[in-house]
Design a protein around this motif. Structure first.
Motif, PDB file in Angstrom:
ATOM      1  N   ILE A 179       1.154  -1.336  -0.032  1.00  0.00           N
ATOM      2  CA  ILE A 179      -0.085  -0.238  -0.132  1.00  0.00           C
ATOM      3  C   ILE A 179       0.465   1.500  -0.023  1.00  0.00           C
ATOM      4  CG2 ILE A 179      -1.801   1.132   1.473  1.00  0.00           C
ATOM      5  CD1 ILE A 179      -2.629  -1.499   2.291  1.00  0.00           C
ATOM      6  N   ASP A 180       0.638   1.880  -1.194  1.00  0.00           N
ATOM      7  CA  ASP A 180       2.032   3.384  -1.600  1.00  0.00           C
ATOM      8  C   ASP A 180       0.823   4.729  -0.647  1.00  0.00           C
ATOM      9  OD1 ASP A 180       3.592   5.222  -2.735  1.00  0.00           O
ATOM     10  OD2 ASP A 180       2.685   4.660  -4.667  1.00  0.00           O
ATOM     11  N   ASP A 181       1.974   4.951  -0.134  1.00  0.00           N
ATOM     12  CA  ASP A 181       0.982   6.450   0.503  1.00  0.00           C
ATOM     13  C   ASP A 181       0.517   6.309   1.374  1.00  0.00           C
ATOM     14  OD1 ASP A 181       2.401   7.477  -1.264  1.00  0.00           O
ATOM     15  OD2 ASP A 181       0.158   7.426  -3.170  1.00  0.00           O
ATOM     16  N   PHE A 182       0.660   5.179   2.720  1.00  0.00           N
ATOM     17  CA  PHE A 182       0.535   4.932   3.594  1.00  0.00           C
ATOM     18  C   PHE A 182      -0.270   5.743   4.772  1.00  0.00           C
ATOM     19  CE2 PHE A 182      -1.066   3.342   7.193  1.00  0.00           C
ATOM     20  CZ  PHE A 182      -1.580   2.097   7.484  1.00  0.00           C
ATOM     21  N   ILE A 202       4.879   4.226   4.533  1.00  0.00           N
ATOM     22  CA  ILE A 202       4.911   5.145   5.021  1.00  0.00           C
ATOM     23  C   ILE A 202       4.888   6.380   4.248  1.00  0.00           C
ATOM     24  CG2 ILE A 202       4.979   7.133   6.967  1.00  0.00           C
ATOM     25  CD1 ILE A 202       5.833   3.897   8.835  1.00  0.00           C
ATOM     26  N   ASP A 203       4.047   7.282   3.589  1.00  0.00           N
ATOM     27  CA  ASP A 203       4.041   8.725   3.409  1.00  0.00           C
ATOM     28  C   ASP A 203       5.299   9.804   3.712  1.00  0.00           C
ATOM     29  OD1 ASP A 203       2.547   9.495   0.518  1.00  0.00           O
ATOM     30  OD2 ASP A 203       3.392  11.573   2.301  1.00  0.00           O
ATOM     31  N   ARG A 204       6.207  10.273   2.307  1.00  0.00           N
ATOM     32  CA  ARG A 204       6.676  11.404   3.119  1.00  0.00           C
ATOM     33  C   ARG A 204       6.141  12.111   3.853  1.00  0.00           C
ATOM     34  NH1 ARG A 204       8.678  16.019  -0.123  1.00  0.00           N
ATOM     35  NH2 ARG A 204       6.898  16.236  -1.290  1.00  0.00           N
ATOM     36  N   CYS A 236       9.793   3.252   4.845  1.00  0.00           N
ATOM     37  CA  CYS A 236       9.373   4.817   4.746  1.00  0.00           C
ATOM     38  C   CYS A 236       9.844   5.759   3.565  1.00  0.00           C
ATOM     39  CB  CYS A 236      10.664   4.995   5.760  1.00  0.00           C
ATOM     40  SG  CYS A 236       9.774   4.739   7.118  1.00  0.00           S
ATOM     41  N   GLU A 237       9.452   5.942   2.720  1.00  0.00           N
ATOM     42  CA  GLU A 237       9.554   6.924   1.913  1.00  0.00           C
ATOM     43  C   GLU A 237       9.967   8.481   1.760  1.00  0.00           C
ATOM     44  OE1 GLU A 237       6.620   6.137  -1.844  1.00  0.00           O
ATOM     45  OE2 GLU A 237       5.224   7.051  -0.117  1.00  0.00           O
ATOM     46  N   GLY A 238      10.740   8.949   1.062  1.00  0.00           N
ATOM     47  CA  GLY A 238      11.279  10.545   1.222  1.00  0.00           C
ATOM     48  C   GLY A 238      12.621  10.913   1.991  1.00  0.00           C
TER      49      GLY A 238
HETATM   50 MG    MG Z   1       4.129   6.651  -2.548  1.00  0.00          MG
END
Ligand code: MG
Ligand code: C2E
Ligand code: MG
Ligand code: MG
Length: 287
Positions: A179-182, A202-204, A236-238
């Motif tokens: 799941i993207d941008d959770f 986890i979204d940025r 963890c993104e970003g």
């Molecule tokens: Mg994303």
């Protein structure tokens, strides 16, 4: 007087509409041409293990080499691709790119790295989606486990039942679902309760100010704890700084992705990056 005003507004509105429609039409034409002439390229961004700093996978992010306008980012053309249905051939192109890359790795003896791809909800829910993946599995010598399919929370809004069935079916082949941008949707928990996915990203926006903002840090920590409890992988993104890395190492052991490690890059640059970073000390080793 009023009448004239309304009439003028209407004319202005119509002009604007025609203008917008014209633009969309032209973009649609050039998108189609772009597909035919292979103007797209999948860039890759590394995902690393937060403990060892080792590469564990790549996320594919699409770029469009527009003949007149240069490199175009997905944000500038995906919406129109979505509304015109061009998102289907584009998505299929992305899937084939990933299979191709995985097969190349396999030939070189590399069969553990994963590739994550982004699939639009509309495409994910379409009847053609699963058969296409099945055909790719037959065509390419690749393990399904190495492909991670990133979807966003809005598939649940589109059609919860179909989405659930699709996820379960894809899992039987071995594909991983993420799941993207959770956390950015409005029903993250609902999602986890109903969808048997393997990973959340986890979204940025939750990572961004983790070093200055205690609340953000605690939110990130709760998501990581929750993921650990549910035995889900967590990315963890970003991640942009060494400080963010250190905090993320302290509050859990997720997978990290972000400009701190590298921006998305062309495949040949990934190979250089990989060689160069293999022996570089990782923040946690420096102490
Ligand atoms: Mg994303
Ligand atoms: P996403 O899947 O959440 O991808 C993360 C976005 O954040 C990417 O933008 C990436 O370049 C950017 N990013 C990564 N690390 C950092 C960082 O440390 N700081 C900052 N500020 N940004 C970072 P990009 O490549 O422009 O893609 C935007 C979105 O477009 C993606 O978000 C995804 O939803 C969509 N997308 C990209 N490629 C595809 C594709 O092939 N198919 C579909 N359907 N959607 C795609
Ligand atoms: Mg993504
Ligand atoms: Mg996104």
């Amino acid at each position: 007087e009023n009448k004239i005003l309304i009439r003028d507004l209407k004319i202005e509105y119509n002009n604007k509409m025609t203008q917008k429609m014209k633009e969309n039409f032209l973009t649609e034409m050039s998108l189609r041409k772009g597909l035919e002439q292979e103007q797209f390229e999948l860039y890759y961004q590394p995902q690393v293990d937060s403990v060892t700093g080792k590469l564990i996978g790549l996320e594919g992010l699409i770029r469009w080499h527009h003949p007149e306008e240069g490199v175009k980012m997905p944000g500038s053309f995906l919406e129109l691709a979505e509304s015109t249905g061009l998102i289907f051939p584009i998505g299929e192109w992305v899937i084939e790119q990933a299979f191709n890359q995985l097969e190349n790795w396999k030939k070189q003896g590399e069969d553990t790295l994963t590739i994550s791809i982004n699939i639009s909800s509309r495409h994910f829910l379409a009847p053609s989606f699963q058969p296409f993946l099945e055909r790719c599995l037959q065509k390419y010598d690749v393990k399904a486990e190495q492909l991670i399919i990133e979807i966003t929370e809005d598939v649940a809004i589109e059609d919860l039942e179909v989405a659930k069935k699709r996820i379960l079916a894809l899992r039987t082949y071995g594909f991983q679902i993420s799941i993207d941008d959770f956390g950015t949707g409005f029903s993250a928990f609902h999602y986890l309760q109903h969808f048997p996915v393997q990973e959340i990203k986890i979204d940025r926006q939750f990572i961004q100010d983790i070093t200055q903002n205690e609340v953000s840090m605690r939110i990130a920590k709760s998501i990581i704890d929750l993921a650990n409890m549910l035995k889900l992988k967590v990315v963890c993104e970003g991640v942009e700084t060494a400080e963010q890395c250190e905090i993320l190492q302290q509050i859990g052991t997720p997978i990290l992705q972000g400009y701190y490690f590298s921006k998305p890059m062309r495949y040949q640059d990934v190979c250089h990056w990989w060689e160069e970073t293999k022996n570089v000390a990782y923040p946690s080793d420096k102490k």
